[in-house]
Design a protein around this motif. Sequence first.
Motif, short mmCIF file in Angstrom:
data_model
loop_
_atom_site.label_atom_id
_atom_site.label_comp_id
_atom_site.label_asym_id
_atom_site.label_seq_id
_atom_site.Cartn_x
_atom_site.Cartn_y
_atom_site.Cartn_z
N THR A 4 -0.21 -6.35 9.16
CA THR A 4 0.09 -5.26 10.10
C THR A 4 1.22 -4.39 9.59
O THR A 4 1.15 -3.15 9.67
N LEU A 5 2.26 -5.01 9.05
CA LEU A 5 3.40 -4.26 8.51
C LEU A 5 2.98 -3.42 7.32
O LEU A 5 3.44 -2.29 7.14
N PHE A 6 2.09 -3.99 6.48
CA PHE A 6 1.61 -3.26 5.31
C PHE A 6 0.83 -2.01 5.73
O PHE A 6 1.02 -0.93 5.18
N VAL A 7 -0.07 -2.19 6.72
CA VAL A 7 -0.88 -1.06 7.21
C VAL A 7 0.03 0.01 7.81
O VAL A 7 -0.15 1.20 7.53
N ARG A 8 1.00 -0.41 8.59
CA ARG A 8 1.90 0.55 9.21
C ARG A 8 2.72 1.31 8.16
O ARG A 8 2.88 2.53 8.25
N SER A 9 3.21 0.59 7.16
CA SER A 9 3.98 1.24 6.08
C SER A 9 3.12 2.23 5.32
O SER A 9 3.57 3.32 4.96
N PHE A 10 1.85 1.84 5.09
CA PHE A 10 0.92 2.72 4.39
C PHE A 10 0.70 4.00 5.18
O PHE A 10 0.72 5.11 4.62
N PRO A 116 3.60 6.28 16.43
CA PRO A 116 3.59 5.44 17.64
C PRO A 116 2.91 4.10 17.37
O PRO A 116 2.03 4.00 16.51
N PRO A 117 3.29 3.05 18.12
CA PRO A 117 2.65 1.74 17.95
C PRO A 117 1.19 1.77 18.40
O PRO A 117 0.77 2.66 19.15
N ALA A 118 0.44 0.78 17.98
CA ALA A 118 -1.00 0.72 18.26
C ALA A 118 -1.30 0.72 19.75
O ALA A 118 -2.25 1.37 20.20
#
Length: 283
Positions: A4-10, A116-118
């Motif tokens: 999840t952190l990787f996707v958000r950073s991307f 924004p968060p999911a």
Amino acid sequence: MEHTLFVRSFLELQWSNVLKFFGNDEKLTFVLGTSMVILTSFCVANAFFMFLDFTGMPAFFHKYKIQKDKNVPVETRRFLYCCVVSFRNVLTSCGMIYLFYPLMRAVGMSCTSPLPPAWRVLFEYVVFILVDEFFFYYSHRLLHLPALYKHIHKIHHEWVAPISIAAFCTHPVEHLVSNVLPIFAGPVLVGSHLCVAWVWLIMAHVDTCLHHSNYHLPLLSSPQFHDYHHVKFNENFGANGLLDWFHKTDVGYKKSIQYKRHVTYYQLKPITEIFPDDNGKQN
């Protein structure tokens, strides 16, 4: 969690690149960026169907047509008129963004990081769908009043067997009230992040063009609901059927073969073969 952190950073990185493309200029991102999203999504959503409608090729897709043998291909003069009116309206939408910019900023819409968060995005999309249905249903039904229909909405209903680009072949007043307002109202009401609004605009444009295409293709959103409105005229005024159910403006539709066919399906066989008419015919 790490995924999840990787996707958000991307995603944050990609959005940062978008902002850099516009020189980190907020107004330029809002106005020019949104205009580019509107124009590009409209062109991409319509490109294939425009070729298919104008040339009638590839013929392989004719079996997926809802109203068989109508506008195959479209009469040239009528097609070009539709293109001119539709592109005029889309360019009008782009111009409206410049006027909307102060409002978008006043309600708290932002283009800066973080995204924004999911959970927030999911919440906003539920709001978008409900707001779109509310404004589209009531503005659309209003346009069917005889006085307004004759001078405004009739232009759009000349396409009894619609084509995708006819989604925006409307009187300018109808375009603003029944196309622009329902789509933009949601993001403005909740003060969405610009990235969220852009994805919503793309989805709305693609869906609108599909629903006017008169082709029910595998894997894609079904156009049966709105196509029925173009044929019958006095039912299915909404975008997703919620208010038509509430106001009982879908009674005839729910008894029709189009209602049975209003599904997304996952095989190459045409929907008319999966759900033939009661007499065994496919149309």
